[in-house]
Design a protein around this motif. Structure first.
Motif: not given
Length: 476
Positions: A172-180, A182-196, A278-283
């Protein structure tokens, strides 16, 4: 969970001990867990429970209770299916090495008719795995300036353990909106893994991914992570509420991860440089639910699915809820919880609410997870709201290990409510045979009742590191 670079995200830090080249005292007095009082009963509700009503000062901005006919799919106004083995034009195998193909079939993703979503991995006669992965259509989940965002879900993980669980990787997790798109800008756009979770272990991992990969300010592809055991029933045997609270009302900004309203991992903005944060969270972010099979994370704990892996065990999701507070008022100034830790159940050392001088690292001790290490004279860790009850505790137990050199030893001390208070008890420790050679050491303490903030403090006559701590608890 995602790593479009093609390397394996979330592979845990290796167990060999990494010594510090220079000692630094990092004081991290973490923020409070909002909503604890209002949501304290969430993990004890029946399987088809409704999401809790937003407390005063909070607004619900998204909810899916997964009500609907048995065998029906998800509401596509709220969710979209990820299918196949990659995003369009993205890295193969979802960038993580997982082996399943994701589908929109109700054999993999369906409502159960009792208010739950089932995501179910299946294996066909040829040995090929299918499973499900859905993500919110919305990509705008973020806290307002000076406010908070809480994203939570009540989930029972696939009820399978041991060899039969080999390769299972629910998340159960989240990805930064700029990833949608693009699919090649990870991890700079931020990922929040709430549960793995992997391999049916009774462990909840939470991680923030950011910066560059490999390495970089966020230690990719591992990320900035923490873990804990599920309290009470195991992660597989019962429902638990997994949550992320992103707090812009504090300075520095914090992202806190909890299970059943007990915070066990916090990431602060000052842990990385301002540009990385900022890159990971300002979106905004979008939410993802999936059960992968195989990949880098399960690989680090024994490997992917094999002939002994049992298909058909579902991740059961009761609800997904997103709440937001605007800052100020009740939602922005939630008082610290009390009594949210049981003194007589193991308190995971890495779940501290503040610390100076310690590091977290993977452990090979029974149950896995993390310990705190690099501990030397003057270091400490804080655990807020430990409830001893009215029947006095008189024993302290700690799971410790030491690879200290000959002649190096120190004291593990318990202090209540202030580091300046005298210890209520302590024990001495020297080399136990290695930094991952664990033993449980008891100590007598003065009688303790009520609820207290517990400090573990560490005292030694030498400057060298002398102890690792995996967990501690108390006894009568």
């Amino acid at each position: 969970m995602s790593d479009p670079s093609g390397t394996f995200a979330d592979a845990p830090v290796g167990t060999p001990r990494r010594r510090r080249s220079a000692r630094r005292a990092l004081v991290a007095v973490l923020g409070t867990l909002g909503l604890a009082a209002a949501l304290a009963t969430a993990a004890t509700l029946p399987a088809d429970a409704s999401a809790p009503a937003p407390p005063s000062g909070w607004t619900q901005v998204f909810l899916d209770d997964f009500n609907g006919a048995a065998g029906s799919g998800v509401n596509t106004a709220d969710w979209q299916y990820d299918t196949g083995t990659s995003y369009p034009g993205g890295a193969a195998n979802w960038g993580t090495g997982e082996v399943e193909s994701m589908t929109s079939s109700t054999s993999n993703v369906a409502l159960d008719g009792s208010g739950n979503l089932l995501i179910t991995p299946r294996r066909d006669a040829s040995g090929h795995w299918t499973s499900g992965r859905i993500e919110t259509t919305r990509t705008d989940f973020q806290p307002p300036a000076g406010g908070k965002l809480r994203v939570q879900s009540r989930i029972q993980l696939p009820n399978v353990t041991g060899a039969a669980a080999k390769g299972y990787w629910p998340a159960f997790w989240m990805l930064g909106s700029p990833f949608r798109g693009n699919y090649w800008n990870w991890p700079g756009i931020g990922e929040l893994d709430i549960m793995e979770n992997v391999q049916g272990l009774n462990t909840d991992w939470a991680t923030m991914h950011c910066g560059t990969s490999p390495g970089g300010p966020c230690n990719e592809t591992t990320g900035i992570g923490g873990s804990t055991a599920c309290p009470g029933a195991t992660c597989q045997a019962g429902f638990h509420t997994y949550a992320m609270e992103w707090d812009r009302s504090t300075s520095p900004e914090q992202i806190r991860f909890s299970v059943d309203n007990v915070t066990f991992h916090t990431v602060r903005a000052d842990q990385v440089d301002a540009t990385t944060w900022a890159n990971a969270t300002n979106h905004g972010f979008f939410v993802i639910l999936n059960v992968a099979m195989g990949g880098g994370f399960p690989g680090a704990f024994g490997g992917g699915p094999d002939s002994g892996t049992e298909p058909g065990h579902s991740m059961v999701v009761d609800y997904v809820q997103v709440l937001r507070s605007s800052g100020g008022g009740d939602g922005g100034t939630t008082p610290p919880p009390t009594g949210n830790r049981d003194a007589y159940s193991p308190v995971q050392a890495e779940s501290y609410d503040g610390q100076s001088g310690v590091n977290t690292e993977a452990t090979t001790d029974s149950g896995g997870g993390q310990d705190i290490g690099s501990i030397a004279n003057g270091d400490w860790a804080l655990y807020k709201g430990v409830n001893f009850g009215s029947n006095a505790a008189r024993q302290f137990y700690a799971r410790v290990a030491s690879g200290a050199a000959g002649g190096v030893s120190g004291l593990v001390e318990v202090r209540l409510d202030s580091r300046s208070n005298a210890p209520v008890g302590s024990f001495a420790l020297a080399n136990t045979g290695g930094w991952q050679s664990w033993r449980t050491v008891p100590a007598n303490i003065s009688a303790v009742t009520g609820t207290h903030d517990v400090y573990l403090t560490f005292t030694s006559g030498q400057p060298a590191d002398f102890v690792n701590v995996n967990w501690f608890d108390f006894g009568h």
